[in-house]
Each structure stands twice: as structure tokens, then as C-alpha cells.
Design an enzyme around this catalytic site. Structure first.
Site, short mmCIF file in Angstrom:
data_model
loop_
_atom_site.label_atom_id
_atom_site.label_comp_id
_atom_site.label_asym_id
_atom_site.label_seq_id
_atom_site.Cartn_x
_atom_site.Cartn_y
_atom_site.Cartn_z
N GLN A 194 -0.98 -1.83 3.88
CA GLN A 194 -0.82 -2.49 2.28
C GLN A 194 0.00 -3.58 2.39
O GLN A 194 0.12 -4.39 1.29
CB GLN A 194 -0.07 -1.18 1.65
N HIS A 205 -1.72 10.83 2.40
CA HIS A 205 -2.15 9.62 1.66
C HIS A 205 -2.05 8.37 2.47
O HIS A 205 -2.74 7.66 2.47
CB HIS A 205 -1.12 9.70 0.44
N GLU A 206 -0.80 8.11 3.28
CA GLU A 206 -0.68 7.31 4.09
C GLU A 206 -1.62 7.14 5.17
O GLU A 206 -1.99 5.96 5.48
CB GLU A 206 1.08 7.10 4.52
N CYS A 237 -0.59 5.03 -6.46
CA CYS A 237 -0.51 4.34 -4.94
C CYS A 237 -0.16 2.96 -5.35
O CYS A 237 -0.55 2.38 -6.50
CB CYS A 237 -2.17 4.13 -4.47
N LEU A 238 0.75 2.54 -4.57
CA LEU A 238 1.15 1.09 -4.78
C LEU A 238 0.14 0.06 -4.85
O LEU A 238 0.65 -1.05 -5.43
CB LEU A 238 2.39 0.92 -3.84
N GLY A 294 6.04 6.15 -0.16
CA GLY A 294 5.43 5.79 0.98
C GLY A 294 4.70 4.48 1.25
O GLY A 294 4.40 4.14 0.25
N HIS A 322 -4.67 5.48 4.27
CA HIS A 322 -4.68 3.88 4.32
C HIS A 322 -5.08 3.27 5.58
O HIS A 322 -5.72 2.14 5.61
CB HIS A 322 -3.27 3.48 3.93
ZN LIG Z 1 -1.24 4.17 -1.43
#
Ligand SMILES: [Zn+2]
Length: 211
Positions: A97, A177-178, A135-136, A92, A181
Site C-alpha cells: 500500500q 485483510h492485510e 481499507c486505507l 493495519g 493485499h
Molecule cells: Zn486494505
């Protein structure tokens, strides 16, 4: 959201249907091919990660704005985000991000890449579950996060067509999660105090070094 668990699980299918070849040579060539493939994959991953804002970047703490135009620019952005998500081995990725303050994210759900613009999440039932999340934007750090098990997601795809998804388990976790963000929230805000302290201890030295 990153997903290291499914990484590097390529099967080694050596059924080339060509048994006349010298076996040793063949294995050797395959080995070099695998190595080159891995190196290329690593390079792609690094390039993708370099396009993703990392913890400490103030953009990650901002609130994204509603998308108003479903135009070519939006289509290009979502295509780029899907590419970055896959190259970075994520499941995701929110626009915020990659530094774009708009309410949209992409995610990988049951072998399909999905785009959700202006998402609205509704929790179904009272069941919650604690599981490890990465998380990226947080490197390799993972931490336990409690999430609703069943959710309904409404929104639009990149063309403006309505999206309505009933999700549970891992997919429900990914979209929660997304959406976090898009509101400037990260898993570090959601985890338990001990795990937060541990994560901060891992993150702090990096912040000092990057100053
Ligand atoms: Zn994340």
C-alpha cells in the site's frame, strides 16, 4: 484497514488541578487547544493518506515478493509504515500500500504495534463471520466481508525473530485483510455482488476525475 469507529473518541478530562483560574478563560483556551489539535491531526492524516496507494493504482493488484534481508532498510520501512498507519487512523497497513512489493505488513493488536514479515496464515476451525471492513486504499467506503473467526499467523518480526500469533475476532480479520493485499486482493473482491456494485459506483467517478 481503516477504523473510523475509534476515531475522535477522546475523553474530555478537565482535571487540571488548578481551580484558581477564571473558568471561562480556561474553557476558552481548552477549546482553542482542541481545535488546533484536531486541525493538526487532520493535516497529519491527509499527509499519511497521500503516501498510501489508492484504488486504481496497478501496484495494489500485484503480488509482493518474499523478504530476504532483515536489515536496517527493513527496520526503517516498518517504522515508517507504523507511523503512516497511526497517522491515517488505520489498524493495519501492508507494504504494497506504500508501493513496496514485499511480503510484510504492520497492524495494531491489543495496544501493541506488530510487524509481520513473510506471513503464513492458517485458518483454525470452520467458523466464519461477516462484518464491515474499510481499507486505507479505498477512502471512506466500507463493505461487508466474510472472514475466518480464528487463525494462526506465523512469520518474522523486523529483526528476523519468529512470530507466532493465535488470533481471533477483529485481529484475525485485520491480518486476513492485510495478507490479501500481499496477493493483490482487496475487499472489493471479497464482498457480496450487491455491495461490490455499490462500491464500484462510488469509486468510478473518482477514477474518471483522476484521469
Ligand atoms: Zn486494505
Amino acid at each position: 484497514m481503516s477504523d473510523h469507529d475509534h476515531e475522535h473518541e477522546h475523553g474530555h478530562d478537565h482535571d487540571h488541578g488548578d481551580h484558581d483560574h477564571d473558568h471561562a478563560d480556561h474553557d476558552h483556551a481548552d477549546h482553542e487547544h482542541d481545535q488546533a489539535g484536531r486541525a493538526e491531526q487532520q493535516a497529519r492524516r491527509q499527509l499519511a493518506l497521500s503516501q498510501i496507494r489508492q484504488y486504481g493504482d496497478p501496484v495494489l493488484r500485484m503480488r509482493a515478493n518474499e523478504v530476504e534481508a532483515f536489515d536496517d532498510e527493513l527496520a526503517r520501512l516498518t517504522e515508517r509504515m507504523i507511523g503512516v498507519m497511526h497517522d491515517a487512523d488505520g489498524v493495519g497497513l501492508a507494504a504494497i500500500q506504500v508501493g513496496i512489493l514485499r511480503r510484510l505488513f504492520v497492524f495494531h493488536d491489543e495496544d501493541e504495534d506488530r510487524v509481520v514479515v513473510n506471513p503464513v496464515l492458517t485458518v483454525r476451525g470452520n467458523d466464519t463471520e461477516v462484518d464491515e471492513e474499510g481499507c486505507l486504499s479505498l477512502g471512506p467506503i466500507r463493505m461487508p466481508v466474510e472472514r475466518a473467526v480464528e487463525v494462526t499467523l506465523d512469520g518474522f518480526d523486523a529483526t528476523g525473530a519468529p512470530v507466532h500469533l493465535e488470533l481471533e475476532g477483529i485481529s484475525a480479520r485485520v491480518v486476513q485483510h492485510e495478507i490479501d493485499h500481499l496477493d493483490g486482493k482487496m475487499i472489493i473482491d471479497r464482498t457480496d455482488p450487491d455491495s461490490r456494485r455499490e462500491a464500484m459506483a462510488q469509486l468510478r467517478p473518482r477514477l474518471v476525475l483522476s484521469r
